[in-house]
Design an enzyme around this catalytic site. Structure first.
Site, PDB file in Angstrom:
ATOM      1  N   VAL A 115      -5.817  -0.281  -4.657  1.00 18.13           N
ATOM      2  CA  VAL A 115      -7.162  -0.832  -4.527  1.00 18.13           C
ATOM      3  C   VAL A 115      -8.041  -0.395  -5.694  1.00 18.13           C
ATOM      4  O   VAL A 115      -8.755  -1.206  -6.300  1.00 18.13           O
ATOM      5  CB  VAL A 115      -7.797  -0.414  -3.190  1.00 18.13           C
ATOM      6  CG1 VAL A 115      -9.251  -0.879  -3.116  1.00 18.13           C
ATOM      7  CG2 VAL A 115      -7.005  -0.987  -2.021  1.00 18.13           C
TER       8      VAL A 115
ATOM      9  N   ARG B 158      -5.639  12.439  -8.657  1.00 20.30           N
ATOM     10  CA  ARG B 158      -4.843  13.669  -8.537  1.00 20.30           C
ATOM     11  C   ARG B 158      -3.881  13.831  -9.691  1.00 20.30           C
ATOM     12  O   ARG B 158      -3.583  14.946 -10.105  1.00 20.30           O
ATOM     13  CB  ARG B 158      -4.064  13.652  -7.215  1.00 20.30           C
ATOM     14  CG  ARG B 158      -4.922  13.899  -5.985  1.00 20.30           C
ATOM     15  CD  ARG B 158      -4.075  14.009  -4.746  1.00 20.30           C
ATOM     16  NE  ARG B 158      -3.314  12.779  -4.485  1.00 20.30           N
ATOM     17  CZ  ARG B 158      -2.381  12.664  -3.553  1.00 20.30           C
ATOM     18  NH1 ARG B 158      -2.057  13.696  -2.806  1.00 20.30           N
ATOM     19  NH2 ARG B 158      -1.766  11.509  -3.363  1.00 20.30           N
TER      20      ARG B 158
ATOM     21  N   LYS C  31     -11.603   3.250   6.686  1.00 21.99           N
ATOM     22  CA  LYS C  31     -11.764   2.946   8.111  1.00 21.99           C
ATOM     23  C   LYS C  31     -11.467   4.156   8.995  1.00 21.99           C
ATOM     24  O   LYS C  31     -12.128   4.360  10.009  1.00 21.99           O
ATOM     25  CB  LYS C  31     -10.869   1.782   8.509  1.00 21.99           C
ATOM     26  CG  LYS C  31      -9.408   1.992   8.209  1.00 21.99           C
ATOM     27  CD  LYS C  31      -8.579   0.767   8.512  1.00 21.99           C
ATOM     28  CE  LYS C  31      -7.134   0.937   8.050  1.00 21.99           C
ATOM     29  NZ  LYS C  31      -7.019   0.870   6.584  1.00 21.99           N
TER      30      LYS C  31
ATOM     31  N   ILE D  65     -12.619 -10.507   4.158  1.00 23.09           N
ATOM     32  CA  ILE D  65     -13.397 -11.328   5.088  1.00 23.09           C
ATOM     33  C   ILE D  65     -14.800 -10.752   5.233  1.00 23.09           C
ATOM     34  O   ILE D  65     -14.964  -9.585   5.593  1.00 23.09           O
ATOM     35  CB  ILE D  65     -12.722 -11.379   6.472  1.00 23.09           C
ATOM     36  CG1 ILE D  65     -11.301 -11.907   6.357  1.00 23.09           C
ATOM     37  CG2 ILE D  65     -13.532 -12.238   7.433  1.00 23.09           C
ATOM     38  CD1 ILE D  65     -10.500 -11.805   7.644  1.00 23.09           C
TER      39      ILE D  65
ATOM     40  N   LYS E 295     -10.537   0.107  13.335  1.00 26.90           N
ATOM     41  CA  LYS E 295     -11.379  -1.049  13.005  1.00 26.90           C
ATOM     42  C   LYS E 295     -12.182  -1.502  14.227  1.00 26.90           C
ATOM     43  O   LYS E 295     -13.347  -1.907  14.097  1.00 26.90           O
ATOM     44  CB  LYS E 295     -10.508  -2.185  12.483  1.00 26.90           C
ATOM     45  CG  LYS E 295      -9.828  -1.850  11.156  1.00 26.90           C
ATOM     46  CD  LYS E 295      -8.782  -2.882  10.769  1.00 26.90           C
ATOM     47  CE  LYS E 295      -8.112  -2.523   9.457  1.00 26.90           C
ATOM     48  NZ  LYS E 295      -6.998  -3.442   9.117  1.00 26.90           N
TER      49      LYS E 295
END
Length: 433
Positions: free
Chosen positions: A9, A40, A99, A130, A199
């Site tokens: 990501v 890291r 999350k 979304i 979630k």
């Protein structure tokens, strides 16, 4: 700004920042400059990432004077929590896709954002690209959300879709999901429902303005979903999906209140049958979709790619533009409010429906005996059919809505009857009764 983490990501975030630099500057009204990236292993090759930006000193990076915004994509609880808190304490706004942390200790992060006047945005934490959380947080904040029902884990949706459409077994479908990159080498968080539960906690907190953590969420995974369950769903013109369900539970007088009244909220994750006519039934492969029911807005559905580097990075950049505009204008964004403080009800008090397939002995009076067991626990039968003869004799029962504890007790009672050879399939049923 600073970036914490540069895996799949994080690398996509850097790529989009580089490719869209001019457009992003025009949208924000000021250039967005990446001051550093905490990793890291700085010696690892990362395509498109300038090595001079890499550092192992995340603590110093998040407190630097030339950093206004911190993007966290490390994941996990620590050191992510400490770094985000330190960043906000230093006056930085924070964007995160974490999350697990939000579901476990979001209250601490939200309190820090309020105390230090920092923005905390986290659109990427649920359902990838979304646009879901911002509509709940901002667009629907003037409405009264009754229910949030969704498919929020792409791995499990892919597995169940393969079982339904191709007759694949659970293990074969999971192996295929892993080969396609939809599932991790260790898929436990997905198939046991932990990912979806985190979630669900975030969605419930936003929808009902009440504190909810992952520990409050009733969780069941899909590892026990069998071919018999899938076939049973098909026989009812239904499909099996792992659903995250957050709903406001009305009080005895039927009043769900203005957020301060009502009996409480129910937050749960489990595999369930839903009619093929329901919009969520058509969500295929690794896609996500969330169905929101609100008092004034009515029914809304959000659909799209729920995971992956590029979709998640897209959500992060959406938050980045919003936060950067706030920073440039000197106006903070919205803060979380949990004024309602509704209790999260235990699963046993939640009203559900069951599909139950029972292998029975082929003799007179079987149906009456089974019906008596349902009546003993106060569970009303909506439909029942008897199929097969001899060793193939079965009863298929669909109940009306009843407290889940009563339904569970009924199933245990059935297992104790002499006429019952096996309770072959038990699954909850969602959608219209």
């Amino acid at each position: 700004m600073a970036l914490l983490g540069c895996g799949v990501v994080g690398t996509e975030v850097v790529r989009l920042l580089n490719e869209q630099a001019d457009d992003l500057a025009a949208r924000v009204g000021a250039p967005l400059e990446l001051a550093g990236i905490a990793v890291r292993r700085p010696d690892r090759v990362r395509e498109g990432v300038a090595r001079e930006l890499l550092t192992t000193d995340a603590q110093t990076l998040v407190t630097r004077d030339d950093v206004d915004i911190v993007i966290e994509v490390i994941g996990g609880i620590e050191p992510a929590r400490s770094l985000m808190l330190e960043a906000m304490k230093s006056g930085k706004s924070v964007i995160t896709a974490n999350k697990a942390l939000l579901a476990e200790d979001g209250a601490t992060l939200f309190a820090a954002a309020r105390e230090y006047g920092a923005d905390l945005y986290y659109e990427a934490s649920v359902a990838g690209a979304i646009p879901l959380l911002r509509p709940l947080r901002e667009s629907l904040v003037g409405d009264h959300v009754h229910r949030v029902l969704g498919i929020v884990n792409g791995t499990t949706n892919y597995v169940l879709d393969q079982m339904d459409t191709h007759g694949a077994g659970f293990n074969d479908a999971l192996e295929e999901a892993q080969s396609l990159g939809y599932a991790e080498a260790d898929p436990t968080a997905d198939v046991e429902g932990f990912d979806a539960a985190a979630k669900a906690a975030i969605l419930a907190q936003l929808a009902f303005h009440t504190p909810v953590t992952a520990a409050d969420v009733h969780r069941e995974g899909i590892t026990e979903v069998s071919a018999a369950d899938v076939a049973g769903a098909q026989g009812m013109d239904c499909v099996v999906k792992l659903l995250a369900i957050c709903e406001r539970v009305p009080s005895a007088d039927g009043n769900s209140g203005d957020g301060r009244n009502g009996r409480g909220v129910s937050v749960r994750v489990y595999p369930a049958m839903i009619p093929r006519s329901h919009p969520l039934a058509s969500v295929r492969e690794a896609y996500n979709a969330v169905f929101v029911e609100a008092q004034s807005a009515g029914s809304l559905m959000f659909y799209g790619a729920g995971a992956g580097g590029a979709p998640t990075a897209s959500a992060i950049l959406g938050d980045l533009v919003a936060v950067a505009r706030n920073v440039a204008g000197g106006t903070p964004g919205p803060v979380e409010v949990t004024y309602a403080k509704l209790p999260v009800l235990p699963m046993g008090e939640t009203v559900t429906r069951y599909y139950i397939q029972v292998d029975v002995t082929d003799e007179a009076g079987v149906l009456a005996t089974v019906a008596e067991e349902f009546a003993r626990h106060g569970v009303s039968i909506q439909a029942v059919r008897q199929v097969g003869l001899g060793e193939e004799a079965q009863l298929v029962v669909v109940t009306h809505r009843a407290p889940d504890a009563a339904l569970a007790a009924t199933v245990e009672g059935l297992r104790g009857l002499d006429i019952v050879r096996e309770v072959a399939s038990v699954m909850r049923v969602e959608g219209e009764e």
